[in-house]
Design an enzyme around this catalytic site. Structure first.
Site, PDB file in Angstrom:
ATOM      1  CG  ASP A 144       3.001   4.748  -3.748  1.00 34.13           C
ATOM      2  OD1 ASP A 144       2.960   5.929  -3.374  1.00 34.13           O
ATOM      3  OD2 ASP A 144       2.384   3.829  -3.195  1.00 34.13           O
ATOM      4  CG  HIS A 178      -4.398   0.773  -8.052  1.00 35.61           C
ATOM      5  ND1 HIS A 178      -5.729   0.717  -7.770  1.00 35.61           N
ATOM      6  CD2 HIS A 178      -3.849   1.640  -7.163  1.00 35.61           C
ATOM      7  CE1 HIS A 178      -5.978   1.529  -6.754  1.00 35.61           C
ATOM      8  NE2 HIS A 178      -4.858   2.096  -6.362  1.00 35.61           N
ATOM      9  CG  HIS A 192      -2.041   0.888   1.299  1.00 34.48           C
ATOM     10  ND1 HIS A 192      -2.413   1.703   0.259  1.00 34.48           N
ATOM     11  CD2 HIS A 192      -2.891   1.203   2.325  1.00 34.48           C
ATOM     12  CE1 HIS A 192      -3.440   2.457   0.634  1.00 34.48           C
ATOM     13  NE2 HIS A 192      -3.737   2.187   1.895  1.00 34.48           N
TER      14      HIS A 192
END
Ligand code: ACO
Length: 435
Positions: free
Chosen positions: A363, A307, A268
């Site tokens: 990210d 994702h 995460h």
């Protein structure tokens, strides 16, 4: 005519049931009537990792993962990133509408006047080892605020909830900055109320002996954009933790600590730190094909890729790439960007990634920007937690006002032993409870 009903025939009994369909869902509780016989508990759904289960109605964030769309309260993320400040977006997420000029001024004033920590909380932070991970310090210190504000337990009072929300949004950057100063052995810097949210955060991070710290405006704006992009993302792992813990009516400090703990994992929010480690491990562009082969063989994961919801390019990653260009004009180019770009290009052309719809997520590039701005990799997830506090609290407030919600308590499918007994000769310790 369209009939919004799902008709199910139970092959065990040949009985037929009609279940209403609403917003593309059936109610799991409607399945309970489907029984083999009167003794049967009734049918449940089995959904490990919540792959296909909606656990709430929410009006905060809309994602269309196939089209790569992200909207807060209806507004496209691109427009908010271009034209709003972070606190404006925070107000929108929490209240459902953008603030008027007066509302914005009041909101900014309120947040600024809740940025200081109780001096005992500073002492609490001092107790951590110098090399403690900042996420561990953040989680524990946010939880410790529960002891400073015992009235926060009154979670059913909307006015009380509002006060704790402002406190948390004000104080989380201060805690985050203090974890950073602590790890460097530097004195803590008090907040400066003359400064905007991100500029003040940068002041608490980097002020040394100068009378006033003024952040580079391009970098402060870039951080503000990154905060906007990370402010909410509907029911991800950490927000689900916030809602699950909050549903027990735990106070918001403990619930935010639980959510931040969820964020810390490498699958995460912890992924941004892992991306940097991965780019370091790859080292040069020549090593990329070998690395990709190991990913395809299942030996490694391409961190910052993939994702659960986006099966198209993450719209936040696109904005982050643009922000990176602005930042690098000030800081100079982070050499890791070249490896990241080359890695992305190869991955996006490779059958393995195309087939699985794996694209860079938020990210993949954020860590490269944070590093260029002067942050250490172990601070990256903390930088994610600051803005996401807004999303967590918004979901918590929505949950508390939702008459349909109760304590979150999933069911299980028991796969353990049938009843069995201890050896007959085993002696009793204390009381005898069985016949
Ligand atoms: N690298 C290589 N292969 C991957 C990756 C990856 N990053 N992500 C998924 N896959 C593969 C899986 O191995 C699986 O392949 P298979 O069908 O041959 O078994 C397939 O793609 C589907 O992946 P799942 O693990 O089933 O997808 P899930 O939705 O459960 O996981 C997750 C999503 C956790 C984000 C995953 O893609 C991942 O681990 N990515 C790397 C960590 C990361 O970047 N996390 C940040 C997410 S964004 C955020 O939280 C802010």
């Amino acid at each position: 005519m369209k009939n919004n009903v799902l008709t199910i025939t139970d092959g065990r009994t040949d009985k037929t049931y009609s279940l209403p369909i609403d917003h593309g869902t059936i109610r799991a509780m409607d399945l309970r009537q489907i029984k083999e016989d009167a003794e049967d508990f009734g049918l449940m759904t089995y959904d490990p990792a919540f792959m296909n289960t909606a656990s709430c109605r929410s009006s905060i964030t809309y994602i269309d993962g196939d089209k790569g769309i992200l909207r807060y309260r209806g507004y496209p993320i691109e427009e908010l990133a271009e034209k709003c400040t972070f606190l404006e977006v925070a107000y929108l997420i929490l209240n459902g509408e953008l603030p008027t000029e007066t509302q914005l001024q009041e909101w900014v004033y309120e947040v600024k006047h809740h940025t200081m920590l109780h001096e005992t909380t500073k002492k609490f932070l001092e107790g951590f080892r110098h090399d403690a991970h900042p996420m561990g310090m953040l989680v524990s210190t946010v939880a410790a605020l529960s002891t400073v504000y015992p009235e926060a337990r009154n979670v059913l009072d909307p006015a009380n909830r509002k006060l704790q929300i402002v406190r948390l949004i004000g104080k989380v950057p201060t805690i985050a900055a203090y974890t950073y100063r602590h790890s460097l052995g530097l004195p803590y810097i008090y907040p400066d109320n003359d400064l905007a949210y991100t500029a003040n955060f940068m002041n608490m991070l980097w002020k040394m002996l100068e009378p006033k710290y003024l952040a580079n405006p391009v970098l402060a704006r870039a951080l503000s954009i990154l905060f906007i992009l990370h402010a909410d993302h509907e029911l991800n792992c950490s927000t689900n933790a916030m809602r699950a813990v909050g549903s027990s009516q735990a106070d918001p400090y403990l619930s935010v600590a639980a959510a931040a703990a969820g964020l810390s994992g490498p699958l995460h929010g912890g992924a941004n730190e892992q991306v940097l480690k991965m780019l370091d491990a790859i080292g040069t562009k020549e090593n990329i094909p070998g690395y990709i082969e190991q990913v395809k063989a299942g030996k490694l994961k391409l961190m910052g890729f993939g994702h659960r919801v986006y099966k198209n390019y993450d719209p936040r990653a696109r904005i982050i790439k643009w922000t990176a260009d602005q930042v690098f004009q000030v800081t100079g180019r982070n050499t890791k960007l070249d490896i990241a770009l080359a890695l992305e290009k190869i991955a996006l052309e490779d059958e393995y990634f195309i087939k699985r719809k794996l694209y860079p997520n938020v990210d993949f590039y954020s860590g490269i920007i944070y590093q260029a701005m002067g942050f250490k990799p172990d601070m990256f997830t903390v930088l994610f937690a600051i803005p996401r506090t807004v999303g967590w609290l918004s979901h918590w407030d929505e949950l508390m006002g939702d008459a349909e919600q109760k304590i979150a308590r999933p069911r299980q499918v028991y796969t353990g032993s049938a009843e069995r007994h201890l050896p007959a000769g085993k002696p009793t310790i204390g009381v005898t409870v069985s016949a």
